[in-house]
Design a protein around this motif. Structure first.
Motif, PDB file in Angstrom:
ATOM      1  N   THR A  85       1.888   5.295 -12.754  1.00 29.15           N
ATOM      2  CA  THR A  85       1.827   3.931 -12.216  1.00 29.15           C
ATOM      3  C   THR A  85       1.532   3.963 -10.708  1.00 29.15           C
ATOM      4  O   THR A  85       0.958   3.016 -10.183  1.00 29.15           O
ATOM      5  CB  THR A  85       3.137   3.142 -12.434  1.00 29.15           C
ATOM      6  N   HIS A  96      -2.109   3.930 -10.614  1.00 22.78           N
ATOM      7  CA  HIS A  96      -2.580   2.598 -10.991  1.00 22.78           C
ATOM      8  C   HIS A  96      -2.412   1.627  -9.827  1.00 22.78           C
ATOM      9  O   HIS A  96      -3.295   0.819  -9.537  1.00 22.78           O
ATOM     10  CB  HIS A  96      -1.792   2.067 -12.200  1.00 22.78           C
ATOM     11  N   ALA A 122      -2.313   2.248  -6.646  1.00 20.69           N
ATOM     12  CA  ALA A 122      -3.280   2.526  -5.588  1.00 20.69           C
ATOM     13  C   ALA A 122      -4.671   2.019  -5.971  1.00 20.69           C
ATOM     14  O   ALA A 122      -5.414   1.524  -5.122  1.00 20.69           O
ATOM     15  CB  ALA A 122      -3.325   4.024  -5.302  1.00 20.69           C
ATOM     16  N   ARG A 123      -4.996   2.119  -7.259  1.00 17.20           N
ATOM     17  CA  ARG A 123      -6.319   1.636  -7.687  1.00 17.20           C
ATOM     18  C   ARG A 123      -6.411   0.119  -7.558  1.00 17.20           C
ATOM     19  O   ARG A 123      -7.427  -0.398  -7.084  1.00 17.20           O
ATOM     20  CB  ARG A 123      -6.591   2.062  -9.131  1.00 17.20           C
ATOM     21  N   THR A 124      -5.347  -0.597  -7.959  1.00 15.98           N
ATOM     22  CA  THR A 124      -5.424  -2.051  -7.820  1.00 15.98           C
ATOM     23  C   THR A 124      -5.444  -2.452  -6.343  1.00 15.98           C
ATOM     24  O   THR A 124      -5.868  -3.543  -6.005  1.00 15.98           O
ATOM     25  CB  THR A 124      -4.247  -2.778  -8.511  1.00 15.98           C
ATOM     26  N   LEU A 125      -4.988  -1.550  -5.460  1.00 15.59           N
ATOM     27  CA  LEU A 125      -5.020  -1.851  -4.026  1.00 15.59           C
ATOM     28  C   LEU A 125      -6.372  -1.479  -3.421  1.00 15.59           C
ATOM     29  O   LEU A 125      -6.569  -1.614  -2.217  1.00 15.59           O
ATOM     30  CB  LEU A 125      -3.902  -1.099  -3.306  1.00 15.59           C
ATOM     31  N   GLY A 126      -7.282  -0.976  -4.250  1.00 19.09           N
ATOM     32  CA  GLY A 126      -8.643  -0.732  -3.779  1.00 19.09           C
ATOM     33  C   GLY A 126      -8.936   0.689  -3.335  1.00 19.09           C
ATOM     34  O   GLY A 126      -9.963   0.939  -2.708  1.00 19.09           O
ATOM     35  N   LYS A 127      -8.047   1.637  -3.655  1.00 14.10           N
ATOM     36  CA  LYS A 127      -8.258   3.009  -3.185  1.00 14.10           C
ATOM     37  C   LYS A 127      -9.092   3.815  -4.182  1.00 14.10           C
ATOM     38  O   LYS A 127      -8.931   3.669  -5.399  1.00 14.10           O
ATOM     39  CB  LYS A 127      -6.907   3.685  -2.963  1.00 14.10           C
ATOM     40  N   ALA A 136      -5.773  -6.243 -14.925  1.00 15.28           N
ATOM     41  CA  ALA A 136      -5.915  -5.471 -13.692  1.00 15.28           C
ATOM     42  C   ALA A 136      -7.004  -4.404 -13.803  1.00 15.28           C
ATOM     43  O   ALA A 136      -7.435  -3.857 -12.799  1.00 15.28           O
ATOM     44  CB  ALA A 136      -4.584  -4.816 -13.326  1.00 15.28           C
ATOM     45  N   GLY A 137      -7.416  -4.105 -15.036  1.00 13.74           N
ATOM     46  CA  GLY A 137      -8.461  -3.091 -15.208  1.00 13.74           C
ATOM     47  C   GLY A 137      -7.927  -1.688 -15.415  1.00 13.74           C
ATOM     48  O   GLY A 137      -8.684  -0.727 -15.426  1.00 13.74           O
ATOM     49  N   ILE A 138      -6.620  -1.558 -15.586  1.00 11.36           N
ATOM     50  CA  ILE A 138      -6.034  -0.235 -15.826  1.00 11.36           C
ATOM     51  C   ILE A 138      -6.264   0.169 -17.279  1.00 11.36           C
ATOM     52  O   ILE A 138      -6.479   1.333 -17.584  1.00 11.36           O
ATOM     53  CB  ILE A 138      -4.529  -0.254 -15.492  1.00 11.36           C
ATOM     54  N   PRO A 185     -10.584  -1.408 -11.270  1.00 14.55           N
ATOM     55  CA  PRO A 185      -9.441  -2.109 -10.667  1.00 14.55           C
ATOM     56  C   PRO A 185      -9.635  -2.320  -9.168  1.00 14.55           C
ATOM     57  O   PRO A 185      -9.177  -3.330  -8.629  1.00 14.55           O
ATOM     58  CB  PRO A 185      -8.260  -1.173 -10.918  1.00 14.55           C
ATOM     59  N   GLN A 186     -10.335  -1.369  -8.523  1.00 19.88           N
ATOM     60  CA  GLN A 186     -10.530  -1.447  -7.071  1.00 19.88           C
ATOM     61  C   GLN A 186     -11.277  -2.714  -6.663  1.00 19.88           C
ATOM     62  O   GLN A 186     -11.125  -3.196  -5.546  1.00 19.88           O
ATOM     63  CB  GLN A 186     -11.330  -0.225  -6.574  1.00 19.88           C
ATOM     64  N   VAL A 205      -6.988  -7.996  -7.904  1.00 19.88           N
ATOM     65  CA  VAL A 205      -5.870  -8.458  -8.710  1.00 19.88           C
ATOM     66  C   VAL A 205      -4.626  -7.744  -8.189  1.00 19.88           C
ATOM     67  O   VAL A 205      -4.598  -6.525  -8.142  1.00 19.88           O
ATOM     68  CB  VAL A 205      -6.118  -8.119 -10.193  1.00 19.88           C
ATOM     69  N   TYR A 242      -0.931  -6.420  -8.517  1.00 28.58           N
ATOM     70  CA  TYR A 242      -0.093  -6.055  -9.653  1.00 28.58           C
ATOM     71  C   TYR A 242       1.269  -5.586  -9.122  1.00 28.58           C
ATOM     72  O   TYR A 242       1.348  -4.549  -8.487  1.00 28.58           O
ATOM     73  CB  TYR A 242      -0.779  -4.941 -10.444  1.00 28.58           C
ATOM     74  N   PHE A 275       4.416  -3.906 -10.054  1.00 27.48           N
ATOM     75  CA  PHE A 275       4.895  -3.124 -11.187  1.00 27.48           C
ATOM     76  C   PHE A 275       6.397  -3.282 -11.379  1.00 27.48           C
ATOM     77  O   PHE A 275       7.128  -3.590 -10.440  1.00 27.48           O
ATOM     78  CB  PHE A 275       4.553  -1.648 -10.985  1.00 27.48           C
TER      79      PHE A 275
END
Lengths: 232, 350
Positions: free
Chosen positions: A116, A119, A121-126, B46-48, B74-75, B79, B81, B83
């Motif tokens: 997670t 995950h 970090a990816r949703t934060l654009g990294k 979220a694209g995960i 997701p980048q 969105v 998220y 957790f």
């Protein structure tokens, strides 16, 4: 007293540890992501050197790197480079034998990594590269360090495969472990004892380091939240 | 701004079919039992995780469309998220964690400082996550998300990691912080109280299938489905069918009830909340004679467990909740008539 075996052993162990560090981490990272069946097969192949007798590893290496064999011949013809019976031959032996230790410890660390975090970090654009170096590696630091130290220790103590592929030439291919055997074989008990003690000391230091790293790792990463402070 | 989700995904034997539509400025609850696909839905948005087919559109921007082969990483989805366990990076300080979210490099310091003060984290900037309380960790996670300027917020059981005694306080704080957020918000939970306190509308998810969104208060006053009724906390339920006179036969309670409102097609169950069951002086329509099984005094009321003509097992029992003085005035009878007022009956479909 001639300290060449100590110098040579450290040199061999250091170079093979650097090789193993990158290869082991890369293998662990990609194998951990593979589907179960492929993972199982690759895992066996990559761990095999850990359980095989070192002489068997030595046999395979000679079949591959010997001056009359495919790879050995090619290096000899193209680079005029001998791959056996020289000091760096032992690097191949210790790298192969110690590789599984790095690979397995690193894989364990990657597998216990909390996905997670990635995950998030990816949703934060990294980017995935950023995540690997800035999140995954720091979180798996202890496991990877422990693997490195263990691999170094194993590379330092390699005997069987080294003896086959590099032999024992005083001042050239002699390592601590081959020197101990040579001195004992020729009846120089006292000389052997000195190298035994040196080896013991190095191993003890290494194991101590591993224990300290593991203790640090066992410390809970995320402790229970402290009591809530008053409302802001 | 609105978020339209219509996704389908098969995971082994589990099947997810979710369809929901939310708009800005309020929280939509996604309510369901554990393992019904709530978190999976958020991960797809979220694209995960990738749905097998469907469409996810955020304010006209297509995030996912299986037919047009669009699947933004997701980048690029913008969105946010939150957790369940906040997923703070354990090796970074509070300030570093928040800085990860800031996309514009030049304004990183300024933005972090601004968020630290907006989320009441002054003095915590150089601490590591494990040194913080649960509520503080949650605020850091929220700050980190807001730093990335998301267009939609997904909150995955944000209170499940907190002790129950501080939940209430953190809930209030979060509700206040979120009231400034301009985009749509989705809150995943299995807790009806969180829905009651935080959400304007709610979408019930039952074994991977979403039901139409309803206003949050309707979940408690008029749940239309069996799963919604169970999730709303109502425990007086009976299997039911309609007879030729238009009466509802409550099979588990062994009583014929006259319904107060028109019945829906495909009625399977009838329900009534405990506080709507009333003691009655004698026989009459919508009344049944019950044996008193157990009496439990609660803080402000008395709850009486009743055995109906249908028996004393499981759903055949009725729970009645009355004020303590009302129960005292009845004088602890061994059996009594109770009335199920027609306008309080909840007709349910499955």
């Amino acid at each position: 007293m001639d300290f060449y075996p100590l110098f040579n052993s450290l040199r061999i162990a250091a170079v093979s540890t650097v090789l193993i560090f990158f290869l082991g981490i890369a293998a662990a990272y990609y194998v951990a992501k593979l589907p179960r069946l492929v993972k199982g097969v690759l895992d066996v192949v990559l761990t095999l050197p850990l359980v095989l007798p070192p002489t068997v590893v030595g046999y395979f290496l000679l079949r591959l790197l010997g001056p009359k064999r495919a790879l050995g011949l090619w290096f000899l013809e193209v680079f005029d480079l001998r791959l056996t019976m020289v000091w760096y031959s032992a690097i191949f032996a210790s790298a192969v034998v110690a590789f599984p230790l790095m690979y397995r410890t690193a894989r364990g660390a990657f597998e216990s990594f909390d996905l997670t975090l990635a995950h998030a970090a990816r949703t934060l654009g990294k980017s995935n590269t950023w995540i690997f170096w800035r999140i995954v590696m720091p979180c798996c630091k202890q496991g990877i360090l422990a693997g490195t130290v263990l691999a170094f220790a194993r590379a330092l103590g390699e005997y069987g495969a080294t003896a086959m592929i590099a032999g024992y030439t005083p001042g050239k291919t002699a390592t601590i472990s081959t020197t101990v055997y040579q001195l004992w074989r020729t009846g120089d008990d006292a000389g052997a004892m000195v190298w035994v003690l040196i080896n013991l000391a190095i191993s003890a230091v290494v194991l101590l380091a591993v224990n300290m790293l593991e203790k640090k790792q066992n410390r809970p990463a995320r402790t229970a939240p402290a009591s809530e402070e008053a409302a802001p | 701004m609105n978020l339209q989700v219509e996704i389908h995904k098969q995971l082994g034997k589990f099947r997810l079919d979710v369809c929901l539509d939310t708009t800005s400025g309020h929280i939509t609850g996604l309510l369901g039992a554990s393992g019904c696909g709530k978190s999976l839905t958020l991960k797809c948005i979220a694209g995960i995780e990738q749905p097998d087919r469907g469409r996810i559109v955020l304010d006209g921007r297509v995030l996912f469309d299986s037919e047009r082969h669009i699947n933004l990483p997701p980048q690029k989805r913008q969105v946010g998220y939150l957790f369940q366990h906040y997923a703070l990076f354990p090796h970074m300080t509070v300030a570093q964690n928040i800085a990860v979210g800031v996309r514009e490099r030049a304004r990183r310091k300024e933005r972090v400082a601004q968020l630290i003060s907006a989320l009441y984290l002054e003095g915590q900037a150089h601490k590591h996550p494990h040194q913080l309380s649960g509520g503080q960790q949650q605020r850091v996670a929220l700050a980190r998300i807001l730093a990335s300027r998301p267009q939609v917020l997904l909150l995955d059981e944000p209170f499940s990691a907190l002790d129950s005694y501080l939940k209430w306080q953190v809930e209030q704080e979060l509700a206040q912080l979120l009231s400034d957020f301009s985009g749509p918000m989705l809150l995943v939970t299995h807790n009806r109280e969180e829905v009651r306190q935080l959400c304007r509308q709610v979408c019930v998810l039952d074994h991977g299938r979403s039901q139409p969104c309803i206003p949050a208060e309707q979940l408690f006053t008029a749940p239309a489905t069996l799963s919604a009724c169970l999730l709303s906390g109502c425990r007086n339920l009976s299997r039911a069918s309609v007879n030729e006179d238009g009466m509802v036969e409550a099979e588990d309670w062994q009583v014929s009830l006259s319904p107060g409102s028109p019945l829906p097609q495909g009625l399977t169950h009838i329900a009534i909340q405990a506080h709507c069951v009333k003691p009655a002086p004698g026989p009459g329509p919508n009344r049944l004679l019950c044996q008193v099984e157990q009496v439990v005094n609660q803080a402000f009321s008395t709850q009486i467990l009743l055995t109906t003509p249908g028996g004393s097992q499981g759903f055949s029992q009725l729970r009645m909740e009355v004020a303590q003085d009302v129960w005292a005035a009845l004088g602890a009878p061994p059996s009594l008539w109770v009335e199920l007022p027609p306008d309080r009956l909840l007709p349910l479909t499955s």
